[in-house]
Design an enzyme around this catalytic site. Structure first.
Site, PDB file in Angstrom:
ATOM      1  N   ASP A   1      22.320  81.274   3.928  1.00 56.12           N
ATOM      2  CA  ASP A   1      23.385  80.140   5.611  1.00 56.12           C
ATOM      3  C   ASP A   1      24.814  80.255   4.821  1.00 56.12           C
ATOM      4  OD1 ASP A   1      20.835  80.030   7.059  1.00 56.12           O
ATOM      5  OD2 ASP A   1      20.455  78.023   6.747  1.00 56.12           O
TER       6      ASP A   1
ATOM      7  N   ARG B   1      29.601  81.983   6.673  1.00 58.68           N
ATOM      8  CA  ARG B   1      31.476  82.807   6.469  1.00 58.68           C
ATOM      9  C   ARG B   1      31.669  83.883   7.378  1.00 58.68           C
ATOM     10  NH1 ARG B   1      31.497  87.596   3.143  1.00 58.68           N
ATOM     11  NH2 ARG B   1      33.885  88.538   3.033  1.00 58.68           N
TER      12      ARG B   1
ATOM     13  N   ASN C   1      28.470  75.027  12.743  1.00 58.21           N
ATOM     14  CA  ASN C   1      27.336  73.537  11.942  1.00 58.21           C
ATOM     15  C   ASN C   1      28.002  72.228  12.321  1.00 58.21           C
ATOM     16  OD1 ASN C   1      24.907  74.996  11.072  1.00 58.21           O
ATOM     17  ND2 ASN C   1      25.590  75.478   8.784  1.00 58.21           N
TER      18      ASN C   1
ATOM     19  N   THR D   1      19.616  71.507  12.015  1.00 57.32           N
ATOM     20  CA  THR D   1      18.816  71.102  10.745  1.00 57.32           C
ATOM     21  C   THR D   1      20.362  70.968   9.762  1.00 57.32           C
ATOM     22  OG1 THR D   1      18.700  73.626  10.686  1.00 57.32           O
ATOM     23  CG2 THR D   1      16.878  72.446  12.214  1.00 57.32           C
ATOM     24  N   ALA D   2      20.844  71.516   9.229  1.00 56.64           N
ATOM     25  CA  ALA D   2      21.769  71.475   8.225  1.00 56.64           C
ATOM     26  C   ALA D   2      22.666  69.664   7.368  1.00 56.64           C
ATOM     27  CB  ALA D   2      23.451  71.885   8.465  1.00 56.64           C
TER      28      ALA D   2
ATOM     29  N   PHE E   1      20.924  67.105   9.175  1.00 59.22           N
ATOM     30  CA  PHE E   1      19.520  66.583   9.335  1.00 59.22           C
ATOM     31  C   PHE E   1      19.107  66.094   7.827  1.00 59.22           C
ATOM     32  CE2 PHE E   1      15.763  67.876   6.925  1.00 59.22           C
ATOM     33  CZ  PHE E   1      14.850  67.336   7.785  1.00 59.22           C
TER      34      PHE E   1
END
Length: 325
Positions: A89, A94, A163, A204-205, A208
């Site tokens: 991820d 990047r 994110n 979800t990163a 989370f």
């Protein structure tokens, strides 16, 4: 019959980005270059990565295919139909940074751990190449956030995130004092370790891990989650995508804070700094090889237990069988 590679279509070009610090990623990257070239698709590489892969630029008539090498990271994705990203991820985040100007769709091959943003695993390389060659894929729009930092009338920084943007304390022993504002109105003052402002993609990163909700990618929303806040009202919140979130680092803080965007870009936050987060002007496009439900992705990536599930159709069949008896 000839053993030379077919003349590449100049309109078909793929940007390849790889985590070249890992041997496995280098091997997969070289395999992808060979396979794409074999089908007449040009591959563009950044100069440092081409060096790590021991690849040189070639022309379309070369037996080993057509390889372009560029130094300009900001415009590396221009003219490419997609960016094939080899890594986890972090590599895809990047890639989102490098292709932000061009809007090139990202197709991730996961060599990391969870790899939530990736579409394929290492064992799926052949299938992935085949899908690219046959143009058998779709693109999915993902909401981003634009982030600005001001101190008084001075603009300190302007960046973006796919994110999340997280405001965190710089010193472990000191709590960060902030006031959170939504749509121009104060919401609450928190003494905390930090605040996460996330997109549905980022739910979800870090969101989370901080106890925030998982939000399906099709939902347009912004998330705000306090981290270890000492306050009566300190709950994760989901707000409209049109909302503007603001976090003010109070002047009374003894230490400073730090802004992290996607865990890649940092900005020091002095006391008195104001961070504003709003929906990004430019989305990120992710390539999908199959239109699988997001629920299936959650189950697969988090290895969730689903044993015993029969589904509504199976239950109906069982009930009808019972009634016939």
């Amino acid at each position: 019959m000839t053993d030379t590679a077919p003349e590449p279509d100049p309109q078909r070009r793929v940007l390849l980005l790889a985590h070249t610090g890992r041997a496995a990623a280098r091997d997969v990257a070289r395999e992808c270059v060979r396979a794409l070239n074999k089908h007449g698709i040009a591959v563009r590489l950044l100069a440092p990565e081409a060096e790590d892969l021991d690849l040189e630029p070639t022309s379309g008539t070369a037996p080993e295919g057509w390889i372009e090498i560029v130094d300009d990271e900001e415009h590396a994705g221009a003219g490419c139909e997609l960016a094939l990203v080899i890594g986890g991820d972090g590599s895809i985040l990047r890639a989102a940074e490098l292709t932000r100007t061009s809007g090139t769709p990202l197709l991730g091959v996961n060599l990391g751990h969870v790899g939530f943003l990736a579409e394929a695993e290492q064992d799926d390389v052949a299938i992935t190449i085949e899908a690219i060659v046959e143009r058998r894929y779709v693109t999915e729009e993902r909401l981003t956030i634009d982030v600005t930092v001001h101190r008084g009338k001075e603009l300190i920084a302007s960046t973006f995130a796919l994110n999340e943007a997280s405001v965190e304390k710089a010193a472990r022993e000191r709590m960060l004092q902030v006031v959170v504002e939504i749509d121009g109105r104060p919401l609450s003052r928190w003494g905390c370790d930090g605040v996460v402002c996330a997109t549905p993609t980022g739910s979800t990163a870090y969101n989370f891990s901080a106890g925030g909700p998982i939000v399906w990618p099709g939902v347009e929303a912004l998330l705000i989650v306090p981290i270890s806040a000492h306050a009566l009202f300190a709950r994760p919140m989901v707000v409209a995508p049109t909302s503007v979130l603001a976090i003010e680092v109070l002047s009374e803080n003894e230490g400073s804070g730090v802004l992290w965007c996607d865990g890649r870009r940092t900005v020091d936050l002095p006391p008195g700094a104001r961070i504003e987060v709003r929906r990004g002007e430019r989305p990120v496009w992710l390539v999908r090889l199959r239109e699988a439900p997001f629920t299936d992705r959650l189950v697969a990536k988090f290895d969730l237990p689903v044993e015993g599930w029969r589904g509504a159709s199976e239950r109906r069949r069982r009930e009808e069988g019972t009634s016939d008896a």
